[in-house]
Design an enzyme around this catalytic site. Structure first.
Site, PDB file in Angstrom:
ATOM      1  N   HIS A 123       0.918  -1.137  -0.107  1.00  0.00           N
ATOM      2  CA  HIS A 123      -0.187  -0.148   0.176  1.00  0.00           C
ATOM      3  C   HIS A 123       1.153   1.083  -0.283  1.00  0.00           C
ATOM      4  CE1 HIS A 123      -3.137   2.843   1.964  1.00  0.00           C
ATOM      5  NE2 HIS A 123      -3.758   1.714   1.981  1.00  0.00           N
ATOM      6  N   ASP A 200       3.432  -4.660   8.420  1.00  0.00           N
ATOM      7  CA  ASP A 200       1.971  -3.707   8.155  1.00  0.00           C
ATOM      8  C   ASP A 200       0.852  -4.787   8.061  1.00  0.00           C
ATOM      9  OD1 ASP A 200      -0.214  -2.315   6.850  1.00  0.00           O
ATOM     10  OD2 ASP A 200       0.546  -1.820   5.459  1.00  0.00           O
ATOM     11  N   GLN A 203      -4.776  -4.768   7.171  1.00  0.00           N
ATOM     12  CA  GLN A 203      -5.359  -6.084   6.520  1.00  0.00           C
ATOM     13  C   GLN A 203      -5.416  -7.414   7.548  1.00  0.00           C
ATOM     14  OE1 GLN A 203      -8.148  -4.583   4.812  1.00  0.00           O
ATOM     15  NE2 GLN A 203      -7.369  -3.716   4.020  1.00  0.00           N
ATOM     16  N   CYS A 364      -4.650   2.786  -3.270  1.00  0.00           N
ATOM     17  CA  CYS A 364      -3.556   3.487  -3.523  1.00  0.00           C
ATOM     18  C   CYS A 364      -2.662   1.720  -3.184  1.00  0.00           C
ATOM     19  CB  CYS A 364      -3.262   3.473  -1.696  1.00  0.00           C
ATOM     20  SG  CYS A 364      -4.886   4.280  -1.733  1.00  0.00           S
TER      21      CYS A 364
HETATM   22  N1  PMP Z   1      -1.434  -0.490   4.596  1.00  0.00           N
HETATM   23  C1  PMP Z   1      -2.574  -1.281   4.649  1.00  0.00           C
HETATM   24  C2  PMP Z   1      -2.253  -2.911   3.959  1.00  0.00           C
HETATM   25  C3  PMP Z   1      -3.937  -1.226   4.032  1.00  0.00           C
HETATM   26  O1  PMP Z   1      -4.928  -1.858   3.573  1.00  0.00           O
HETATM   27  C4  PMP Z   1      -4.170   0.100   4.958  1.00  0.00           C
HETATM   28  C5  PMP Z   1      -5.300   0.533   4.972  1.00  0.00           C
HETATM   29  N2  PMP Z   1      -6.031   0.443   3.124  1.00  0.00           N
HETATM   30  C6  PMP Z   1      -3.137   0.777   4.796  1.00  0.00           C
HETATM   31  C7  PMP Z   1      -1.688   0.722   5.318  1.00  0.00           C
HETATM   32  C8  PMP Z   1      -3.530   1.993   6.052  1.00  0.00           C
HETATM   33  O2  PMP Z   1      -4.339   2.140   7.162  1.00  0.00           O
HETATM   34  P1  PMP Z   1      -4.282   4.255   7.641  1.00  0.00           P
HETATM   35  O3  PMP Z   1      -4.954   4.270   6.308  1.00  0.00           O
HETATM   36  O4  PMP Z   1      -5.614   3.236   8.360  1.00  0.00           O
HETATM   37  O5  PMP Z   1      -3.472   4.141   8.161  1.00  0.00           O
END
Ligand code: PMP
Length: 406
Positions: A123, A200, A203, A364
């Site tokens: 992401h 990370d 998910q 993203c």
């Molecule tokens: N990493 C992953 C794999 C995600 O799916 C997301 C959220 N879509 C994020 C990071 C970022 O999370 P947040 O926007 O809650 O900081």
């Protein structure tokens, strides 16, 4: 999970009782954020109604009570992650801030020529912070390759992580492909070259039992809003030994031990990394969301989602124009696809008109999409409250979109 258990879970989510565009809401966007159970909503409302007070400050009843609940949350999160101490549980605004904290603070130890390793499916949240750091420090960012089916190329783990690698940051579960990554393999390779790891888990936390000690990761980031909890609150787990030597990330109240006109000494962990008034109801709401989750067996929830995913995938495969994106053998119930000749935004709009909420776009993950030669996907992400009816509404919607757009 039986149908009656799914019904019992569904009934706890008031959002599912509403109609959207005149239709019963079919919510298939839980990878963006999960809906919130009544108990979490009530807990936050009660905090604001009766318990509002700042934490770690006051000499009065409400402040002490808020502090107790706030710190109870830290202990519940410690247990949830199986961290060895509450000093290793830092409260942040979410995954993104947790990653930025590590990039800024631990990143200060990196030197020119060092290498940071990510995967191609990260992401943007777990990519941009490292690119910025690399530019500042004259480091290089390298990427572990993703295979056409959405799995991590294991040979690439071996060749990308080298003696120059200082940090490996990767997702446990891809938000677009659903791929569950080989965490232990990546961690063990990183360890063999002395690199630290950041998982990370944005998910991942909703999919599998997390145990930071068994996984062997040095850092882990997640957001409460993807785990039935409030927005704007998340966690950074870090190994104490590393956090102890890392400089503070932000400056302000709470993170200090003593301040003089000449300088400051910093507070002990975890407060060294928690500047300013924290997201108190975020922590308290998260405590309630963990209580909610604890009623269930996470592997049974996972199996329920997998079963629904299989139905959706089998149905989508019957539609010749549909191409699935991400068919890893081990994956979360995240179904990304494109329909040949149809723009994903149009598909999303037609589903929306039928009360079916999915996400469309680049999710993203622009570099990955570029590699796959597409500009976006439609993504249906399944959670514990979804049922077979949701899947059939979704499939009907996709078929209708095909009839209207092709
Ligand atoms: N990493 C992953 C794999 C995600 O799916 C997301 C959220 N879509 C994020 C990071 C970022 O999370 P947040 O926007 O809650 O900081």
């Amino acid at each position: 999970q039986t149908d009656s258990q799914t019904l019992e879970i569904r009934q706890q989510f008031p959002a599912l009782r509403q109609k959207v565009r005149g239709r019963d809401l079919v919510y298939l966007d839980s990878a963006a954020t999960t809906l919130k159970p009544q108990s979490v909503i009530d807990r936050i409302s009660k905090f604001y109604s009766l318990e509002t007070a700042n934490v770690h400050r006051g000499a009065h009843y409400l402040s002490d009570a808020a502090t107790d609940e706030f710190e109870k949350s830290r202990e519940a999160i410690r247990i949830f992650l199986n961290a060895s101490s509450i000093e290793e549980v830092i409260f942040t605004r979410g995954t993104t801030e947790s990653i930025n904290l590590v990039a800024e603070s631990y990143g200060s130890f990196l030197n020119a020529g060092d290498e940071i390793v990510l995967t191609e499916m990260e992401h943007h949240s777990n990519m941009v912070a490292w690119q910025v750091l690399a530019q500042k420090k004259n480091c290089t960012v390298k990427y572990i390759a993703v295979l056409p089916n959405g799995e991590i190329d294991e040979a690439s783990i071996e060749s990308t992580i080298t003696s120059k690698t200082k940090l490996v940051a990767f997702s446990g579960c891809s938000n677009i492909l659903g791929t569950l990554t080989p965490i232990k393999k990546i961690v063990s390779k990183a360890r063999s070259v002395g690199a630290v790891t950041l998982l990370d888990a944005a998910q991942y936390v909703s999919q599998k039992k997390v145990d930071v000690q068994a996984l062997g990761v040095d850092f882990l980031a997640f957001s409460s809003h993807k785990l039935f909890g409030p927005f704007g609150f998340g966690v950074l787990y870090g190994r104490k030994e590393l956090l102890d030597k890392m400089p503070p990330y932000q400056s302000g109240g709470s993170m200090i031990h003593a301040v003089d006109f000449e300088g400051t000494t910093f507070n002990h962990l975890p407060f060294k990394f928690e500047a300013g008034t924290p997201h108190v109801e975020g922590a308290i709401g998260t405590l309630e969301s963990l209580r909610f989750l604890q009623q269930y067996n996470i592997s049974a929830l996972f199996e329920h989602e997998q079963r629904l995913m299989k139905i959706a995938v089998d149905e989508l495969k019957q539609i010749p124009e549909v191409r699935l994106i991400g068919e890893a053998r081990e994956k979360a119930a995240i179904v990304s696809f494109v329909m040949e000749g149809v723009h994903h935004a149009d598909l999303g709009q037609i589903l929306d008109q039928q009360g079916v909420a999915i996400r469309v776009g680049h999710h993203c993950t622009q570099p990955l999409l570029k590699k796959l030669g597409i500009t976006g996907t439609a993504r249906a992400s399944i959670s514990i409250y979804n049922n077979e009816n949701d899947i059939s509404q979704f499939i009907d919607g996709v078929k209708k979109a095909k009839r209207m757009l092709l």
